[in-house]
Enzyme design. Structure first.
Site, PDB file in Angstrom:
ATOM      1  N   MET A  30     -12.237 -41.647 -11.232  1.00 15.57           N
ATOM      2  CA  MET A  30     -13.219 -42.695 -11.051  1.00 15.57           C
ATOM      3  C   MET A  30     -12.070 -43.722 -10.524  1.00 15.57           C
ATOM      4  SD  MET A  30     -16.230 -42.903 -13.645  1.00 15.57           S
ATOM      5  CE  MET A  30     -15.280 -43.599 -15.085  1.00 15.57           C
ATOM      6  N   HIS A  37      -3.594 -39.440 -13.854  1.00 15.54           N
ATOM      7  CA  HIS A  37      -4.394 -38.740 -12.637  1.00 15.54           C
ATOM      8  C   HIS A  37      -3.138 -38.019 -11.709  1.00 15.54           C
ATOM      9  CE1 HIS A  37      -7.179 -42.466 -13.266  1.00 15.54           C
ATOM     10  NE2 HIS A  37      -7.838 -41.316 -13.389  1.00 15.54           N
ATOM     11  N   GLY A 147      -8.074 -33.873 -17.659  1.00 12.23           N
ATOM     12  CA  GLY A 147      -6.813 -34.375 -18.719  1.00 12.23           C
ATOM     13  C   GLY A 147      -7.233 -34.223 -20.148  1.00 12.23           C
ATOM     14  N   GLN A 148      -6.284 -33.863 -20.981  1.00 14.87           N
ATOM     15  CA  GLN A 148      -6.823 -33.662 -22.323  1.00 14.87           C
ATOM     16  C   GLN A 148      -6.985 -34.845 -22.861  1.00 14.87           C
ATOM     17  OE1 GLN A 148      -6.955 -30.867 -24.207  1.00 14.87           O
ATOM     18  NE2 GLN A 148      -6.968 -32.169 -26.122  1.00 14.87           N
ATOM     19  N   LYS A 149      -6.648 -35.928 -22.512  1.00 13.43           N
ATOM     20  CA  LYS A 149      -6.899 -37.092 -22.939  1.00 13.43           C
ATOM     21  C   LYS A 149      -8.455 -37.466 -23.190  1.00 13.43           C
ATOM     22  CE  LYS A 149      -8.092 -41.521 -22.486  1.00 13.43           C
ATOM     23  NZ  LYS A 149      -8.622 -42.222 -21.276  1.00 13.43           N
ATOM     24  N   ASP A 150      -9.095 -36.945 -22.241  1.00 18.18           N
ATOM     25  CA  ASP A 150     -10.627 -36.626 -22.272  1.00 18.18           C
ATOM     26  C   ASP A 150     -11.091 -35.431 -23.116  1.00 18.18           C
ATOM     27  OD1 ASP A 150     -11.344 -39.138 -21.239  1.00 18.18           O
ATOM     28  OD2 ASP A 150     -10.303 -38.634 -19.475  1.00 18.18           O
ATOM     29  N   SER A 186      -7.354 -45.965 -17.140  1.00 20.98           N
ATOM     30  CA  SER A 186      -7.657 -46.934 -16.129  1.00 20.98           C
ATOM     31  C   SER A 186      -8.281 -48.243 -17.275  1.00 20.98           C
ATOM     32  CB  SER A 186      -8.662 -46.564 -15.398  1.00 20.98           C
ATOM     33  OG  SER A 186      -8.404 -45.539 -14.588  1.00 20.98           O
TER      34      SER A 186
HETATM   35  O1  PAF Z   1     -12.725 -38.690 -16.249  1.00 24.16           O
HETATM   36  C1  PAF Z   1     -13.470 -39.158 -15.505  1.00 24.16           C
HETATM   37  O2  PAF Z   1     -12.631 -40.088 -14.751  1.00 24.16           O
HETATM   38  C2  PAF Z   1     -14.757 -39.136 -15.194  1.00 24.16           C
HETATM   39  O3  PAF Z   1     -15.617 -38.843 -16.256  1.00 24.16           O
HETATM   40  C3  PAF Z   1     -15.178 -37.717 -14.007  1.00 24.16           C
HETATM   41  C4  PAF Z   1     -14.622 -36.587 -14.734  1.00 24.16           C
HETATM   42  C5  PAF Z   1     -14.414 -38.323 -12.545  1.00 24.16           C
HETATM   43  C6  PAF Z   1     -16.687 -37.893 -13.683  1.00 24.16           C
HETATM   44  O4  PAF Z   1     -16.886 -39.006 -13.464  1.00 24.16           O
END
Ligand code: PAF
Length: 283
Positions: A30, A37, A147-150, A186
């Site tokens: 995003m 990232h 990412g593992q963070k999510d 972010s």
């Molecule tokens: O992790 C993110 O930044 C968002 O959830 C993604 C995977 C780009 C989907 O919009």
């Protein structure tokens, strides 16, 4: 590096790349790119011939009253970073390109979407699964990097890819942290300097839970209590969304604790909702 906004143009380039036999690595984002990232992009760069990233603040994954309008954006900075990593193509669509009038099709990963972050953000993962599905259809990657963070997002996307027989590999990469342990995000941009100093409390809480488990504790309630105590010591935490220890594969509760565990939490500090997690493997 090409910057593409139109679907027809993206499809044309992907067709050419595939015809040449190149493998495609994909990092959906995003934007407002940070080191987290970049680590995904660097790995994707190493493991594939052609690197595509997308930058799209996906309105579908924000609930009413959430931070869609103030989500940080930095088009030029992002493009400079992507160029530096050696990205080949950036897909930068407008909202009306991905969601034209009349759009009514959504992807819902049942069960996994309604726990942890899904409790307070009930439409979030439907938005994530839908946009990621669309992006996979457009980019047709061989590998996609998350990412593992999510952690919940990564598990859910793996599930979607398996359930819908999508022909790609989902690669989950380690969380990148600031020196004091704060997971890069972010949304850290919302923190005032004072809140920023307080923010690593979430990681400290998770580590305290891990330490308790390492010491032999097998009661999930005791582990959660320990994490709550650490969070309670930080007055700048306005609200705890959740603190859990669950099965790292299916996000279900486990009592007694065994196997692969996810210690995860979400807390509000100032205007930021921070999430983080760690995995603990018991033999
Ligand atoms: O992790 C993110 O930044 C968002 O959830 C993604 C995977 C780009 C989907 O919009």
């Amino acid at each position: 590096m090409e910057v593409v906004t139109a679907i027809e143009e993206l499809r044309r380039r992907i067709r050419e790349v595939k015809a040449g036999g190149a493998s495609i690595g994909f990092v959906p984002t995003m934007g407002f790119l940070h080191q987290g990232h970049l680590s995904l992009m660097e790995r994707a760069r190493r493991e594939n011939d052609f690197l595509v990233i997308s930058i799209f603040v996906n309105p579908l994954q924000f609930g009413r009253g959430e931070d869609l309008d103030r989500y940080p954006r930095d088009r030029e900075g992002d493009l400079a970073k992507a160029r530096k990593v050696g990205c080949d193509l950036v897909f930068f669509p407008e909202e009306k390109t991905l969601y034209p009038p009349g759009f009514t099709t959504y992807v819902q990963v049942e069960g996994l979407s309604s726990v942890l972050c899904g409790v307070s953000r009930p439409t979030h993962f439907r938005g994530v699964a839908t946009v990621v599905n669309k992006l996979f259809n457009l980019v047709q990657p061989d590998r996609a990097y998350f990412g593992q963070k999510d952690a919940q997002q990564a598990i859910l996307i793996k599930r979607m890819v398996a359930d819908l027989n999508m022909n790609l590999e989902v690669v989950v990469c380690p969380t990148v942290r600031e020196e004091d342990g704060l997971a890069m995000s972010s949304r850290n941009n919302y923190l005032t300097p004072q809140e920023r100093r307080a923010a690593p409390v979430l990681y400290r809480a998770l580590k305290a839970g891990e330490e308790l488990i390492a010491g032999g504790e097998r009661s999930p309630r005791a582990v959660v209590r320990r994490m709550e105590e650490v969070i309670a010591g930080e007055p700048l935490v306005k609200k705890v969304d959740y603190l859990v220890v669950v099965d790292a594969e299916n996000l279900q509760e486990k009592d007694p604790l065994e196997g692969s565990l996810l210690l995860a939490g979400a807390v509000y500090i100032g205007k930021a909702r921070l999430i983080d997690n760690i995995i603990v493997n018991l033999a």
